[in-house]
Design an enzyme around this catalytic site. Structure first.
Site, PDB file in Angstrom:
ATOM      1  N   ASP A 176     -44.771  94.587  76.615  1.00 23.73           N
ATOM      2  CA  ASP A 176     -45.988  95.318  76.255  1.00 23.73           C
ATOM      3  C   ASP A 176     -47.191  94.938  77.103  1.00 23.73           C
ATOM      4  O   ASP A 176     -48.269  95.508  76.940  1.00 23.73           O
ATOM      5  CB  ASP A 176     -46.313  95.130  74.772  1.00 23.73           C
ATOM      6  CG  ASP A 176     -46.474  93.663  74.375  1.00 23.73           C
ATOM      7  OD1 ASP A 176     -46.581  92.791  75.272  1.00 23.73           O
ATOM      8  OD2 ASP A 176     -46.483  93.374  73.158  1.00 23.73           O
TER       9      ASP A 176
ATOM     10  N   ASP B 169     -36.353  89.432  70.670  1.00 18.92           N
ATOM     11  CA  ASP B 169     -36.914  90.565  71.399  1.00 18.92           C
ATOM     12  C   ASP B 169     -37.154  90.110  72.837  1.00 18.92           C
ATOM     13  O   ASP B 169     -38.188  89.521  73.157  1.00 18.92           O
ATOM     14  CB  ASP B 169     -38.212  91.008  70.729  1.00 18.92           C
ATOM     15  CG  ASP B 169     -38.486  92.493  70.888  1.00 18.92           C
ATOM     16  OD1 ASP B 169     -37.589  93.220  71.330  1.00 18.92           O
ATOM     17  OD2 ASP B 169     -39.610  92.921  70.560  1.00 18.92           O
TER      18      ASP B 169
END
Length: 511
Positions: A276, A393
């Site tokens: 991100d 993740d």
């Protein structure tokens, strides 16, 4: 669909070598293994690996096999496949030659016949090598078997490719002067037209000569007649210095480790992916133990910032994730990387992830099946409110921005170019191709997006991490795994600056 995840059956095979390509009097000692990597109710995936344990380079190979129970192959990758039972497989150009101590591997997916994932006898010229017949370290739901082919026979020396983009003409255009790139133990084509980083030419991923040459010894550009790197000049290294922040100490350490002991027991979990561009949770001093340095952040142009109090780019600040946090291969079966985990005192902890061969939420996923038996070690750099217990993740450029997005602004790309918000390039490719496409189609689609978003903008490190996902990680979609906490390798702590070994607080229990 009832998945039997992680079931692996090794079989020693007879390996067919193209006689015309062998020098007179040379003795080949290849070890050839057939492994059922996954099986579910109606189908299976399998891989065939050819390892050169001999004293000379193998130039050309061919293997053949026949199913007697009605099983049929529906797709393949990393080899040219012909026939409709019996089947024959030959190289796709870049993996024609196998230097001493190296291996090539290709895979197939198919439909089961009347029995469970039959292991056929593979015929060809004699494979003279000796290899271990021990079962894989993946947890097995069935007994393993090992068979040596005692009556090999010659196979066809000319097999046409049924895989798009693998004809001899297109393959040769990716090879440069009978050379290839030994990319951390995996033979990869050299690019003809790409000058830096990774490229995608003639239907396959390739490595620029300068990028390949920048690897530490013993990796780099190799001749098809030698496994010794041909180019590691300082000029080549300096031309791609910006694409790697790994110190020389880290490089030498990484090249000395190729495997880790398998997990005995462990906890159940699964892996997802994201990138991100935000400053991570572990980048603030208040979020790490007092004796541990926080993770450094970078500016929008990937320059390291000394001010650990700088705000996150996802909150209007100037702190971004540094690009050297991409995952990277240590060997064909071991990789290192960084990940977000669930909340708690996790910053700087490292975890060994052992992939079982099935997907957490995508039954029959061919990428997860192809990933079986591989291992990652990841260091926790972030936490996420949308990350659950046992979930890792993994930081993967192009893996999806998730809940926050600072990447569009940092990279100068549209939101649409980033793929799906959750799942990134692969999720977008599955929406585009459908959910029954072949693994090679998914990989090709992801690699095209890696090149379009990163390669076209000169974002070399990010392109390498994105390509790693398609190649080493097999474009696996949320693969299931076993995990345990382990000491952090120097390769990870050197990049991150987080080293909590002084705390001696490794946890040995599952959450």
């Amino acid at each position: 669909m009832n998945l039997l995840s992680g079931w692996v059956r090794p079989l020693m095979l007879g390996c067919g070598l193209l006689g015309a390509a062998l020098s007179a009097g040379s003795i080949q000692a290849a070890v050839c293994e057939y492994r059922v990597t996954n099986e579910w109710g109606s189908g299976f995936t399998a891989s065939i690996r050819i390892t050169n344990n001999g004293s000379s380079t193998i130039n050309g190979w061919s293997v053949s096999w026949n199913y007697t129970d009605g099983s049929r192959v529906t797709s393949s990758w990393n080899a040219g496949l012909s026939g409709a039972n019996p089947y024959s497989a030959t190289p796709v150009g870049w993996n024609t030659s196998i230097p001493i101590g190296s291996s090539v591997e290709f895979g197939v997916q198919g439909n089961n016949g009347s029995s469970r994932a039959q292991v056929p006898a593979v015929t060809g010229a004699i494979c003279g090598g000796q290899g271990s017949s021990a079962p894989s370290s993946v947890a097995s739901s069935s007994s393993s078997s090992s068979v040596v082919s005692s009556t090999p026979r010659s196979s066809s020396s000319s097999v046409s490719s049924s895989v798009p983009g693998t004809s001899s003409s297109s393959s040769s255009s990716v090879l440069t002067g009978a050379q290839a790139c030994n990319w951390y133990g995996t033979l990869t084509p050299l690019c003809n037209n790409t000058s830096n980083g990774w490229g995608y030419e003639d239907g396959r991923s390739c490595v620029a000569r300068t990028t390949c040459s920048a690897q530490p010894a013993p990796y780099g550009i190799v001749s098809t007649s030698s496994s010794t790197p041909l180019s590691s000049s300082s000029s080549s290294r300096s031309s791609v210095a910006s694409s790697s922040s790994l110190s020389s100490a880290t490089s030498s350490s990484a090249s000395s480790v190729s495997s880790v002991p398998p997990i005995d027991g462990g906890c159940n979990g699964y892996a997802t992916r994201y990138w991100d561009c935000c400053k991570p949770h572990c980048g603030w001093s208040a979020n790490v133990p007092s004796l541990v340095s926080p993770l450094q952040s970078c500016s929008a142009n990937n320059t390291r910032l000394s001010d650990v109090s700088v705000g996150s780019s996802c909150d209007g600040g100037g702190g971004y994730m540094c690009w050297d946090k991409i995952p990277f291969a240590v060997s064909p079966t071991l990789a290192y990387g960084y990940a977000a985990t669930s909340s708690g005192d996790v910053c700087g902890r490292c975890y060994q992830l052992q992939f079982t061969g099935s997907s957490y939420n995508a039954p029959g996923d061919p990428g997860s099946a192809a990933l079986a038996g591989k291992t990652m070690i990841v260091q926790a750099t972030n936490i996420g409110y949308d990350v659950s217990g046992g979930q890792f993740d993994i930081l993967v450029p192009g893996g999806g921005v998730g809940a926050f997005n600072a990447c569009s602004a940092q990279w100068g790309v549209s939101n649409a170019e980033l793929g799906a918000q959750y799942g990134g390039f692969l999720a977008a490719c599955k929406q585009q191709l459908g959910y029954n496409a072949s693994l090679s189609q998914y990989k090709s689609c992801v690699l095209n997006r890696c090149d379009s978003v990163f390669g076209s903008r000169g974002l070399t490190q990010l392109q390498q991490g994105c390509t790693w996902f398609a190649e080493w990680f097999e474009a696996a979609d949320n693969p299931s795994l076993k995990y345990k906490e382990v000491p952090c390798p120097a390769e990870l702590t050197t990049r991150s600056g987080m080293n909590r070994s002084i705390l001696n607080d490794i946890r040995n229990t599952c959450p």
